[in-house]
Design an enzyme around this catalytic site. Structure first.
Site, PDB file in Angstrom:
ATOM      1  N   ASP A   1       0.884  -1.163   0.000  1.00 13.50           N
ATOM      2  CA  ASP A   1       0.000   0.000   0.000  1.00 13.50           C
ATOM      3  C   ASP A   1       0.924   1.216   0.000  1.00 13.50           C
ATOM      4  O   ASP A   1       1.619   1.477   0.978  1.00 13.50           O
ATOM      5  CB  ASP A   1      -0.867  -0.041   1.265  1.00 13.50           C
ATOM      6  CG  ASP A   1      -1.786   1.166   1.395  1.00 13.50           C
ATOM      7  OD1 ASP A   1      -1.595   2.137   0.642  1.00 13.50           O
ATOM      8  OD2 ASP A   1      -2.670   1.122   2.270  1.00 13.50           O
TER       9      ASP A   1
ATOM     10  N   LYS B   1      -3.345  -3.698   8.290  1.00 18.94           N
ATOM     11  CA  LYS B   1      -3.594  -5.087   8.675  1.00 18.94           C
ATOM     12  C   LYS B   1      -2.933  -6.125   7.767  1.00 18.94           C
ATOM     13  O   LYS B   1      -3.426  -7.233   7.613  1.00 18.94           O
ATOM     14  CB  LYS B   1      -5.112  -5.284   8.767  1.00 18.94           C
ATOM     15  CG  LYS B   1      -5.602  -6.429   9.628  1.00 18.94           C
ATOM     16  CD  LYS B   1      -5.276  -6.297  11.091  1.00 18.94           C
ATOM     17  CE  LYS B   1      -5.668  -7.543  11.861  1.00 18.94           C
ATOM     18  NZ  LYS B   1      -5.212  -7.499  13.240  1.00 18.94           N
TER      19      LYS B   1
ATOM     20  N   TYR C   1       1.185   0.214  14.879  1.00 17.18           N
ATOM     21  CA  TYR C   1       0.103  -0.127  13.951  1.00 17.18           C
ATOM     22  C   TYR C   1       0.298   0.549  12.600  1.00 17.18           C
ATOM     23  O   TYR C   1       0.424   1.755  12.521  1.00 17.18           O
ATOM     24  CB  TYR C   1      -1.252   0.300  14.535  1.00 17.18           C
ATOM     25  CG  TYR C   1      -2.376   0.088  13.552  1.00 17.18           C
ATOM     26  CD1 TYR C   1      -2.778  -1.194  13.206  1.00 17.18           C
ATOM     27  CD2 TYR C   1      -3.020   1.159  12.957  1.00 17.18           C
ATOM     28  CE1 TYR C   1      -3.788  -1.406  12.289  1.00 17.18           C
ATOM     29  CE2 TYR C   1      -4.039   0.961  12.031  1.00 17.18           C
ATOM     30  CZ  TYR C   1      -4.411  -0.320  11.700  1.00 17.18           C
ATOM     31  OH  TYR C   1      -5.403  -0.518  10.783  1.00 17.18           O
TER      32      TYR C   1
HETATM   33  C1  F6R Z   1      -7.551  -0.865   7.842  1.00 16.57           C
HETATM   34  C2  F6R Z   1      -7.366   0.465   7.247  1.00 16.57           C
HETATM   35  C3  F6R Z   1      -8.329   1.549   7.580  1.00 16.57           C
HETATM   36  C4  F6R Z   1      -7.678   2.590   8.473  1.00 16.57           C
HETATM   37  C5  F6R Z   1      -8.667   3.713   8.868  1.00 16.57           C
HETATM   38  C6  F6R Z   1      -7.966   4.842   9.620  1.00 16.57           C
HETATM   39  O1  F6R Z   1      -6.538  -1.729   7.454  1.00 16.57           O
HETATM   40  O2  F6R Z   1      -6.426   0.700   6.535  1.00 16.57           O
HETATM   41  O3  F6R Z   1      -9.514   1.057   8.122  1.00 16.57           O
HETATM   42  O4  F6R Z   1      -7.184   1.991   9.637  1.00 16.57           O
HETATM   43  O5  F6R Z   1      -9.245   4.278   7.703  1.00 16.57           O
HETATM   44  O6  F6R Z   1      -6.945   5.321   8.830  1.00 16.57           O
HETATM   45  P1  F6R Z   1      -6.042   6.596   9.166  1.00 16.57           P
HETATM   46  O7  F6R Z   1      -5.463   6.360  10.534  1.00 16.57           O
HETATM   47  O8  F6R Z   1      -5.042   6.614   8.076  1.00 16.57           O
HETATM   48  O9  F6R Z   1      -6.947   7.802   9.160  1.00 16.57           O
HETATM   49 MG    MG Z   2      -4.134   1.978   3.112  1.00 14.52          MG
HETATM   50 MG    MG Z   3      -4.832  -2.500   1.998  1.00 15.24          MG
END
Ligand code: F6R
Ligand code: MG
Ligand code: MG
Length: 371
Positions: free
Chosen positions: A12, A237, A234
């Site tokens: 990503d 995932k 973190y």
């Molecule tokens: C799960 C994922 C999303 C982000 C969520 C918060 O793998 O990528 O659910 O965890 O959108 O993202 P941020 O912290 O970038 O605002």
């Molecule tokens: Mg992402």
């Molecule tokens: Mg992804």
């Protein structure tokens, strides 16, 4: 006989919008790099795809697994795409490139990787599975069904060349250990481990006994990278990928796809913190929207010919999977109704790998003894 290596490497490097999908500009940049490498003779063929917000590089080449040249090419391609993502101010630009410089092998540097080297058969069907918003253990259930469950794979019962079963290489991704288990003999032991999918992950599957395929050649390979263990914090995932060979003494294409008719529960989804159904979708629906999900899987089908990946077949683009998608929607509703409660939210041990501990820290000093 000449061997071919298939490498599926993903990262990503920036989402659009949010964490939902990949911009075409990123795929175009990746295609430029792949095409150059093909012209220079490093790659036999390639396909650039996306699963949700993950950029996927599927490559065939003659360099073997863990090749510095191939891993380096993937890394440079992700770096180039990151530059584009930064200019477009895409969300989380470069998020999976966890180290500053490439050092010989892409494993442990952020991107996920599934690779296999084998001698190409007269007909060599191959399926590349790509999941978004879940973790490597999400492949345990389907890989088990494909290679060990006679209720899924009729060939285990009917086809004499598959009747001896398969060997599973299982990794304990927390302790960094591995074990080989033979099925059907050790089926219960296999399940004892892989049912705990956040710790034990199927890494590879090998043929055995009556199979026309040599025992040392993998017939399936799954990415096992856990970003948390590399970054110490973190970072999403660890959306996994897998390569599965099919037919001619291996599960048929339809047996390889059949486990996905059940939208089984996986962990991931919103903030990598929730259990939810995995939905098999055509490429055009590989964008995570509802509550950043639900977790999705695409399947790209190929015939390997003289090392070339002849394809792509969009295998879940089939009304036969409509009912599974509808069921996934219903399960998503049911799970969502639990809000922040378990088992929609992951159990405490798994929440350690999310951003929740930072929230809980604030309460630490306020706890008093109960007696
Ligand atoms: C799960 C994922 C999303 C982000 C969520 C918060 O793998 O990528 O659910 O965890 O959108 O993202 P941020 O912290 O970038 O605002
Ligand atoms: Mg992402
Ligand atoms: Mg992804």
């Amino acid at each position: 006989m000449e061997k071919i290596t298939i490498s599926l490497i993903k990262a990503d490097v920036g989402g659009f919008p949010g964490h939902s999908t990949v911009r075409p500009e990123l795929k175009a940049k990746a295609t430029e790099w792949m095409e150059k490498a093909k012209k220079e003779g490093l790659l036999v063929s390639y396909h650039v795809l996306n699963a949700g917000d993950d950029l996927q590089l599927l490559m065939s080449h003659r360099k073997g697994v863990d090749s510095e040249e191939i891993h380096g090419l993937a890394w440079e391609t992700f770096e180039a795409a990151t530059e584009v993502a930064k200019e477009l101010k895409l969300h989380g630009a470069g998020q999976d490139l966890l180290v500053d410089a490439f050092s010989g092998n892409i494993r442990g540097m952020g991107p996920g990787i599934a690779e296999m080297e084998f001698v190409e058969r007269g007909s060599e069907p191959l399926v590349a599975f790509m999941m978004d918003k879940t973790e490597p253990g999400a492949f345990n259930y389907p890989i088990y069904k494909i290679f060990a469950d006679p209720f899924n794979t009729a060939g285990l019962v009917i086809d004499p060349t598959m009747h001896d079963g398969f060997v599973f290489e299982v990794w304990d991704i927390k302790e960094k250990k591995k074990v080989f288990l033979k099925c059907p003999e050790e089926l219960y032991s296999l399940l004892a481990l892989i049912g705990a999918k956040s710790k034990y992950v199927i890494k590879r599957v090998f043929p055995k006994g009556s199979s026309p395929i040599p025992e040392e050649e993998p017939v399936a390979s799954i990415s096992t990278e856990k970003l948390f263990f590399t970054a110490g914090r973190y970072v999403g995932k660890d959306d996994p990928v897998a390569l599965v060979r099919a037919q001619g003494g291996l599960p048929a294409l339809g047996e390889v796809l059949e486990p996905f008719s059940l939208p089984y529960l996986v962990s991931g989804w919103m903030r990598g913190s929730h259990n939810g159904p995995i939905m098999p979708v055509p490429f055009k629906y590989s964008q995570c929207t509802r509550f950043d999900g639900p977790p999705r899987v695409i399947a790209a089908g190929f015939q390997v010919s003289h090392g070339r990946l002849v394809g792509t077949a969009d295998l879940f683009d089939d009304p036969a999977f409509d009912l599974s998608r509808k069921k996934a929607g219903e399960i998503a509703d049911y799970m969502r109704a639990h809000g922040p409660f378990e088992p929609h939210r992951l159990p405490v041990e798994e929440m350690e790998y999310t951003t929740l501990p930072d929230v809980l820290k604030k309460l630490e000093g306020r706890f008093e003894d109960t007696e």
